[in-house]
Design an enzyme around this catalytic site. Structure first.
Site, PDB file in Angstrom:
ATOM      1  N   ARG A   1      -1.621 -10.918  -9.688  1.00 53.42           N
ATOM      2  CA  ARG A   1      -0.584  -9.870  -9.754  1.00 53.42           C
ATOM      3  C   ARG A   1       0.373 -10.127 -10.923  1.00 53.42           C
ATOM      4  O   ARG A   1       1.582  -9.952 -10.807  1.00 53.42           O
ATOM      5  CB  ARG A   1       0.228  -9.786  -8.454  1.00 53.42           C
ATOM      6  CG  ARG A   1      -0.572  -9.446  -7.243  1.00 53.42           C
ATOM      7  CD  ARG A   1      -1.089  -8.004  -7.280  1.00 53.42           C
ATOM      8  NE  ARG A   1      -1.867  -7.716  -6.095  1.00 53.42           N
ATOM      9  CZ  ARG A   1      -3.166  -8.012  -5.969  1.00 53.42           C
ATOM     10  NH1 ARG A   1      -3.829  -8.563  -6.972  1.00 53.42           N
ATOM     11  NH2 ARG A   1      -3.807  -7.733  -4.867  1.00 53.42           N
TER      12      ARG A   1
ATOM     13  N   SER B   1       1.618  -3.676  -0.157  1.00 53.90           N
ATOM     14  CA  SER B   1       2.082  -5.027   0.195  1.00 53.90           C
ATOM     15  C   SER B   1       3.482  -5.248  -0.376  1.00 53.90           C
ATOM     16  O   SER B   1       3.675  -5.114  -1.581  1.00 53.90           O
ATOM     17  CB  SER B   1       1.155  -6.082  -0.407  1.00 53.90           C
ATOM     18  OG  SER B   1      -0.163  -5.816  -0.032  1.00 53.90           O
TER      19      SER B   1
ATOM     20  N   GLU C   1       6.564  -8.314  -4.099  1.00 58.60           N
ATOM     21  CA  GLU C   1       5.570  -7.839  -5.073  1.00 58.60           C
ATOM     22  C   GLU C   1       6.076  -6.643  -5.887  1.00 58.60           C
ATOM     23  O   GLU C   1       5.992  -6.673  -7.120  1.00 58.60           O
ATOM     24  CB  GLU C   1       4.252  -7.498  -4.370  1.00 58.60           C
ATOM     25  CG  GLU C   1       3.189  -7.079  -5.372  1.00 58.60           C
ATOM     26  CD  GLU C   1       1.872  -6.650  -4.745  1.00 58.60           C
ATOM     27  OE1 GLU C   1       1.309  -7.404  -3.951  1.00 58.60           O
ATOM     28  OE2 GLU C   1       1.419  -5.543  -5.080  1.00 58.60           O
TER      29      GLU C   1
HETATM   30  C1  LIG Z   1      -0.526   2.104   0.102  1.00 54.06           C
HETATM   31  C2  LIG Z   1      -0.534   1.200  -1.121  1.00 54.06           C
HETATM   32  C3  LIG Z   1      -1.560   0.292  -1.264  1.00 54.06           C
HETATM   33  C4  LIG Z   1      -1.604  -0.546  -2.400  1.00 54.06           C
HETATM   34  N1  LIG Z   1      -2.638  -1.419  -2.515  1.00 54.06           N
HETATM   35  C5  LIG Z   1      -2.711  -2.224  -3.601  1.00 54.06           C
HETATM   36  C6  LIG Z   1      -3.812  -3.125  -3.764  1.00 54.06           C
HETATM   37  O1  LIG Z   1      -4.740  -3.177  -2.941  1.00 54.06           O
HETATM   38  N2  LIG Z   1      -3.825  -3.921  -4.865  1.00 54.06           N
HETATM   39  C7  LIG Z   1      -2.837  -3.868  -5.810  1.00 54.06           C
HETATM   40  O2  LIG Z   1      -2.925  -4.613  -6.788  1.00 54.06           O
HETATM   41  N3  LIG Z   1      -1.787  -3.013  -5.681  1.00 54.06           N
HETATM   42  C8  LIG Z   1      -1.705  -2.204  -4.611  1.00 54.06           C
HETATM   43  N4  LIG Z   1      -0.644  -1.341  -4.467  1.00 54.06           N
HETATM   44  C9  LIG Z   1       0.412  -1.328  -5.503  1.00 54.06           C
HETATM   45  C10 LIG Z   1       0.207  -0.221  -6.577  1.00 54.06           C
HETATM   46  O3  LIG Z   1      -0.829   0.634  -6.202  1.00 54.06           O
HETATM   47  C11 LIG Z   1      -0.125  -0.824  -7.949  1.00 54.06           C
HETATM   48  O4  LIG Z   1       0.850  -1.758  -8.321  1.00 54.06           O
HETATM   49  C12 LIG Z   1      -0.228   0.238  -9.026  1.00 54.06           C
HETATM   50  O5  LIG Z   1      -0.791  -0.312 -10.194  1.00 54.06           O
HETATM   51  C13 LIG Z   1       1.121   0.874  -9.362  1.00 54.06           C
HETATM   52  O6  LIG Z   1       0.884   1.993 -10.206  1.00 54.06           O
HETATM   53  P1  LIG Z   1       2.048   3.043 -10.509  1.00 54.06           P
HETATM   54  O7  LIG Z   1       1.554   3.977 -11.557  1.00 54.06           O
HETATM   55  O8  LIG Z   1       2.495   3.663  -9.241  1.00 54.06           O
HETATM   56  O9  LIG Z   1       3.179   2.094 -11.118  1.00 54.06           O
HETATM   57  P2  LIG Z   1       4.745   2.125 -10.861  1.00 54.06           P
HETATM   58  O10 LIG Z   1       5.001   1.782  -9.435  1.00 54.06           O
HETATM   59  O11 LIG Z   1       5.319   3.392 -11.368  1.00 54.06           O
HETATM   60  O12 LIG Z   1       5.220   0.928 -11.787  1.00 54.06           O
HETATM   61  C14 LIG Z   1       4.922  -0.409 -11.443  1.00 54.06           C
HETATM   62  C15 LIG Z   1       5.284  -1.300 -12.632  1.00 54.06           C
HETATM   63  O13 LIG Z   1       4.386  -1.021 -13.698  1.00 54.06           O
HETATM   64  C16 LIG Z   1       5.118  -0.662 -14.872  1.00 54.06           C
HETATM   65  N5  LIG Z   1       4.344   0.374 -15.554  1.00 54.06           N
HETATM   66  C17 LIG Z   1       3.927   1.561 -15.042  1.00 54.06           C
HETATM   67  N6  LIG Z   1       3.220   2.237 -15.956  1.00 54.06           N
HETATM   68  C18 LIG Z   1       3.208   1.469 -17.083  1.00 54.06           C
HETATM   69  C19 LIG Z   1       2.671   1.626 -18.378  1.00 54.06           C
HETATM   70  N7  LIG Z   1       1.971   2.703 -18.729  1.00 54.06           N
HETATM   71  N8  LIG Z   1       2.889   0.643 -19.287  1.00 54.06           N
HETATM   72  C20 LIG Z   1       3.573  -0.472 -18.957  1.00 54.06           C
HETATM   73  N9  LIG Z   1       4.112  -0.665 -17.745  1.00 54.06           N
HETATM   74  C21 LIG Z   1       3.934   0.279 -16.816  1.00 54.06           C
HETATM   75  C22 LIG Z   1       6.446  -0.148 -14.373  1.00 54.06           C
HETATM   76  O14 LIG Z   1       7.444  -0.280 -15.374  1.00 54.06           O
HETATM   77  C23 LIG Z   1       6.694  -1.036 -13.189  1.00 54.06           C
HETATM   78  O15 LIG Z   1       7.237  -2.249 -13.615  1.00 54.06           O
HETATM   79  C24 LIG Z   1      -0.579  -0.475  -3.367  1.00 54.06           C
HETATM   80  C25 LIG Z   1       0.452   0.459  -3.209  1.00 54.06           C
HETATM   81  C26 LIG Z   1       0.477   1.293  -2.096  1.00 54.06           C
HETATM   82  C27 LIG Z   1       1.576   2.311  -1.947  1.00 54.06           C
END
Ligand SMILES: Cc1cc2nc3c(=O)[nH]c(=O)nc-3n(C[C@H](O)[C@H](O)[C@H](O)COP(=O)(O)OP(=O)(O)OC[C@H]3O[C@@H](n4cnc5c(N)ncnc54)[C@H](O)[C@@H]3O)c2cc1C
Length: 342
Positions: free
Chosen positions: A165, A239, A335
């Site tokens: 992560r 998580s 996380e």
């Molecule tokens: C129900 C659920 C289940 C999940 N299961 C998992 C899992 O199994 N495994 C896992 O790893 N994660 C999991 N996650 C967490 C999440 O899905 C991931 O972290 C995902 O990559 C977040 O994407 P986002 O576009 O929503 O990012 P955001 O939540 O919008 O941003 C997260 C971080 O990434 C940065 N960011 C976003 N886009 C960019 C970009 N283009 N360039 C640089 N930085 C950027 C943001 O600044 C922030 O710091 C889960 C979340 C939920 C709600």
């Protein structure tokens, strides 16, 4: 056309459904939009916060500067490889759409990462992972642009410094690089990853005709839907804590006290403990504090039952950390990312 909006509510931009406003907000459709923002007198000097689909952030307060949402679209096979293909996907695509698309192309490797919410651009930020596979296993390179001056560069897989992560973008130069696209090396030959005992067991019970990458994807989707609350129905960010890694000495002590301890050897005398198990043992599974609680089916998931404030989230998270520390002497680390950075 780049639009800069003022005082935008981010309530519908985060899956934990916390209310906070962005002082300035812009949606980016191409990398050059960053350079345009950096020459706009209203925001040129302001810090830039990147928000994807908001599925891994905790909004603690209004963001008093500029929030940008990468919405670049497109996915394509860019090079045939001996046993597969190199694909490129733009940051604003939805992650699970990419997984489905890759299988439709007959390209394999992403099946275990099915149904992880969020955007493609965020995937390298925390090196998303599930069921024994991490993005870094498939990643070729990342294109990212500096939020300071908009210059872009390609990061090789090694330069991304991936960990559990974790990545260069998260820990080395946090918030300094906006990922605009990623390249992945996928295979034409299915190599199903079934290291997780539960997954293997369920997969083996499938009819022969479903023992395919598509069958594995369907199985993982069903598993995830049975265990994790859908953020569209019950607000959450997946998580809430990372699985803590402990040394051999602490692991042995804990194993003696708790013979049913859930732990995975990481090699080198280190063990990853299941944070959900620790939280459940500490009595938090299904427990609620006001508008927030730890989910009844998966204790690792903090949920907002409706109208919760960031203070309530913080209070519950702190109480869980405290209980787990008191019982196991293990420190849980959050996380999801805090915005604004605390
Ligand atoms: C129900 C659920 C289940 C999940 N299961 C998992 C899992 O199994 N495994 C896992 O790893 N994660 C999991 N996650 C967490 C999440 O899905 C991931 O972290 C995902 O990559 C977040 O994407 P986002 O576009 O929503 O990012 P955001 O939540 O919008 O941003 C997260 C971080 O990434 C940065 N960011 C976003 N886009 C960019 C970009 N283009 N360039 C640089 N930085 C950027 C943001 O600044 C922030 O710091 C889960 C979340 C939920 C709600």
């Amino acid at each position: 056309m780049l639009m800069l909006s003022e005082n935008v509510s981010l309530l519908s931009h985060n899956t934990l459904k916390l209310q906070a406003n962005a002082r300035w907000y812009a949606e980016l459709h191409k990398p050059a939009d960053i350079t345009d923002l950096r020459s706009d007198p209203r925001v040129k000097q302001l810090p830039m916060t990147i928000l994807g689909e908001g599925s891994n952030v905790v909004l603690h307060a209004d963001i008093p500067h500029l929030v940008v949402r990468p919405l670049m679209r497109g996915k394509a096979i860019i090079e045939a490889l001996e046993d597969g293909a190199l694909i490129e996907c733009q940051a604003g695509e939805n992650w699970d759409d990419l997984v489905r698309w890759s299988l439709d192309q007959g390209l394999y490797g992403l099946e275990n990462l099915s149904l992880i919410p969020g955007s493609v651009g965020a995937a390298p930020y925390q090196n998303i992972g599930a069921y024994g596979v991490e993005l870094s296993d498939l990643l070729d390179s990342v294109m990212a642009c500096s939020v300071v001056d908009g210059h872009c560069r390609r990061f090789t897989r090694d330069q991304c410094c991936f960990g559990y992560r974790d990545s260069f973008f998260k820990s080395h130069e946090p918030g300094q690089w906006l990922v605009t696209s990623i390249r992945l090396r996928l295979s034409r030959y299915p190599r199903l990853r079934l290291e997780y005992a539960d997954l293997q067991h369920r997969f083996e019970s499938l009819p022969e005709s479903q023992k395919t990458p598509e069958g594995l994807r369907s199985l993982i989707i069903a598993l995830r839907m049975s265990k994790l609350p859908d953020p569209a129905e019950l607000a959450n960010v997946g998580s809430f804590f990372k699985n803590p890694v402990v040394n051999e000495q602490l692991y042995s002590q804990l194993r003696q006290r708790f013979p049913d301890l859930v732990a995975f050897s990481q090699g080198g005398g280190h063990y990853k403990l299941a944070a959900g198990w620790l939280i459940e043992k500490a009595g938090w599974k299904g427990r609620r504090l006001g508008s927030v609680g730890m989910h009844e089916k998966q204790a690792l998931v903090l949920v907002n039952y409706g109208g919760a404030t960031a203070a309530e989230v913080q209070e519950l998270a702190a109480a869980v950390v405290q209980s787990v520390w008191a019982l196991f002497a293990v420190l849980l680390e959050q996380e999801p990312v805090n915005f604004p950075v605390l």
